[in-house]
Scaffold this motif. Structure first.
Motif, PDB file in Angstrom:
ATOM      1  N   LEU A 276     -45.900  59.449  62.883  1.00 12.40           N
ATOM      2  CA  LEU A 276     -46.449  60.659  63.497  1.00 12.40           C
ATOM      3  C   LEU A 276     -47.806  60.958  62.878  1.00 12.40           C
ATOM      4  CD1 LEU A 276     -43.236  62.889  63.118  1.00 12.40           C
ATOM      5  CD2 LEU A 276     -43.741  61.254  64.951  1.00 12.40           C
ATOM      6  N   PHE A 277     -48.774  61.307  63.723  1.00 14.25           N
ATOM      7  CA  PHE A 277     -50.092  61.686  63.209  1.00 14.25           C
ATOM      8  C   PHE A 277     -50.723  62.725  64.122  1.00 14.25           C
ATOM      9  CE2 PHE A 277     -54.710  61.359  63.603  1.00 14.25           C
ATOM     10  CZ  PHE A 277     -55.072  61.735  62.317  1.00 14.25           C
ATOM     11  N   ASP A 278     -51.314  63.737  63.504  1.00 14.83           N
ATOM     12  CA  ASP A 278     -52.089  64.713  64.272  1.00 14.83           C
ATOM     13  C   ASP A 278     -52.957  65.519  63.315  1.00 14.83           C
ATOM     14  OD1 ASP A 278     -53.090  66.287  66.346  1.00 14.83           O
ATOM     15  OD2 ASP A 278     -51.121  66.497  67.293  1.00 14.83           O
ATOM     16  N   GLU A 279     -54.009  66.123  63.895  1.00 16.98           N
ATOM     17  CA  GLU A 279     -54.837  67.067  63.152  1.00 16.98           C
ATOM     18  C   GLU A 279     -54.403  68.501  63.424  1.00 16.98           C
ATOM     19  OE1 GLU A 279     -58.937  64.377  62.970  1.00 16.98           O
ATOM     20  OE2 GLU A 279     -58.821  66.081  64.352  1.00 16.98           O
ATOM     21  N   ARG A 280     -53.386  68.658  64.245  1.00 20.72           N
ATOM     22  CA  ARG A 280     -52.750  69.954  64.478  1.00 20.72           C
ATOM     23  C   ARG A 280     -51.357  69.915  63.866  1.00 20.72           C
ATOM     24  NH1 ARG A 280     -52.787  69.370  70.636  1.00 20.72           N
ATOM     25  NH2 ARG A 280     -52.550  67.222  69.903  1.00 20.72           N
ATOM     26  N   SER A 281     -50.855  71.046  63.484  1.00 22.93           N
ATOM     27  CA  SER A 281     -49.591  71.081  62.749  1.00 22.93           C
ATOM     28  C   SER A 281     -48.415  70.656  63.625  1.00 22.93           C
ATOM     29  CB  SER A 281     -49.340  72.493  62.211  1.00 22.93           C
ATOM     30  OG  SER A 281     -49.218  73.421  63.279  1.00 22.93           O
ATOM     31  N   PHE A 282     -47.439  70.030  62.993  1.00 26.52           N
ATOM     32  CA  PHE A 282     -46.164  69.724  63.636  1.00 26.52           C
ATOM     33  C   PHE A 282     -45.200  70.876  63.344  1.00 26.52           C
ATOM     34  CE2 PHE A 282     -47.215  65.038  62.757  1.00 26.52           C
ATOM     35  CZ  PHE A 282     -47.728  64.851  64.031  1.00 26.52           C
ATOM     36  N   GLU A 283     -44.682  71.485  64.387  1.00 28.18           N
ATOM     37  CA  GLU A 283     -43.732  72.573  64.201  1.00 28.18           C
ATOM     38  C   GLU A 283     -42.299  72.061  64.338  1.00 28.18           C
ATOM     39  OE1 GLU A 283     -44.923  75.281  63.056  1.00 28.18           O
ATOM     40  OE2 GLU A 283     -47.017  74.757  63.422  1.00 28.18           O
ATOM     41  N   HIS A 284     -41.362  72.932  64.054  1.00 26.44           N
ATOM     42  CA  HIS A 284     -39.948  72.552  64.045  1.00 26.44           C
ATOM     43  C   HIS A 284     -39.527  71.940  65.378  1.00 26.44           C
ATOM     44  CE1 HIS A 284     -35.799  73.027  62.425  1.00 26.44           C
ATOM     45  NE2 HIS A 284     -35.483  73.110  63.706  1.00 26.44           N
TER      46      HIS A 284
END
Length: 356
Positions: A220-228
């Motif tokens: 998993l990769f992103d510059e935005r947060s991963f939420e629940h």
């Protein structure tokens, strides 16, 4: 005749331009762990009757002078090219190679492409591949493309990409487009459904979903947060996932809200029942905490955790925090990077785990 072998860096087979290896009756060839230049030499006419060719590339390095043969390959009917190595000259290497395969009936491409001229889309496939292969009846692909155009304002949206595949009636095409502003590149993942690989990399918040029972390794990769809720989606899409890597430096936005509202009791617990390896080396402390809280994640008993020592020290409050003790006690092994030895409080916090 069917033949298969591996070419590794020690170069067990030396293929050269004088065609020292020749076979006029070889029909099917399987090669793993080879260089792209070896692939070109193998298709220089020495195997004139080759019908089926499966190849896995571990290194792409090719100049225009390397592509010395323009000879057509009229007998080749099935070509499969797989590689997880970054390819920087797709248009100069792969496209000319495919143009030689005029009678191809089946084509399978699994590539990681780095490009400076936009995404590959349905129009490109038609112009560069399909229109040159009148007998092609099955075309499967999985292309992960990193686009480094200086001006990212005119990149195609996911809707644009889908529109350009509208003529692909025999295949369902899935696409996902992301733009990463901090790193200044865009990313497009396109593949023909059903997805056949056992890994799925670079999943972001734009992940379109779906069910992938054959996938065992996920990143998993992103510059935005991963939420629940995002991790719940991963649970649903990859029910047999064994290895998970989380790369995200952004703190979770909804974490404090959930705590203030005491909403944990209403959230579904994340369950990855087949998980055996969890890598959080490039994850914000919030994700380390999430996986260690048994109110958020049900931790299986055979997980190997890879994480930085300082991150674990912060999240577990110097290995004394009660809320993270349950999941830590379940870990089968743990690799704490940037520490040379396990002091007693650390050992006590992971009673079952082998420490590395």
């Amino acid at each position: 005749m069917i033949f298969g072998f591996c070419l590794y860096e020690q170069r067990q087979y030396h293929l050269n331009k004088n065609k020292s290896v020749i076979s006029s009756n070889l029909l099917e060839l399987h090669i793993c762990g080879t260089f792209f230049t070896d692939l070109l030499y193998l298709l220089d006419g020495r195997f004139s009757q080759l019908h089926t060719f499966h190849v896995n590339i571990i290194f792409f390095h090719c100049t225009t002078s390397t592509i010395h043969s323009r000879e057509k390959l009229p007998n080749l009917r099935y070509f499969s090219l797989h590689s997880n190595t970054g390819l920087h000259n797709y248009d100069e290497s792969i496209v000319p190679l495919l143009h030689r395969m005029l009678n191809l009936e089946k084509l399978d491409l699994q590539l990681v492409v780095h490009r400076n001229k936009g995404f590959i889309n349905g129009n490109d496939f038609k112009e560069d591949i399909i229109n040159n292969m009148s007998r092609l009846n099955k075309f499967t692909f999985n292309i992960r493309l990193f686009n480094y155009l200086p001006n990212q304002t005119n990149i195609l949206s996911n809707e644009n990409i889908q529109c350009k595949f509208k003529d692909f009636k025999s295949n369902e095409i899935i696409s996902c487009v992301d733009y990463f502003q901090e790193k200044q590149y865009s990313y497009c993942h396109i593949y023909s459904y059903p997805y056949r690989m056992n890994y799925y990399d670079n999943i972001s918040n734009n992940f379109p979903g779906g069910l992938f029972k054959n996938v065992h390794r996920v990143s998993l990769f992103d510059e935005r947060s991963f939420e629940h809720e995002f991790f719940i989606q991963i649970q649903k899409s990859f029910p047999f996932m064994k290895e998970l890597t989380v790369i995200n430096a952004k703190p979770q936005k909804n974490k404090l809200y959930r705590k203030s509202k005491n909403d944990n009791q209403y959230l579904s617990i994340i369950k990855y029942p087949h998980l055996t390896e969890l890598c959080l080396l490039q994850a914000h402390d919030d994700y380390v905490e999430q996986f260690l809280l048994d109110t958020d994640v049900f931790m299986p008993n055979n997980v190997h955790l890879i994480v930085y020592y300082q991150a674990m020290k912060r999240v577990t409050e110097n290995f004394t925090r009660h809320a993270t003790r349950v999941n830590c006690a379940k870990l089968a092994s743990v690799s704490l990077l940037d520490t040379y030895k396990f002091i007693k409080p650390v050992k006590d916090y992971f009673p079952r785990a082998d420490k590395h």
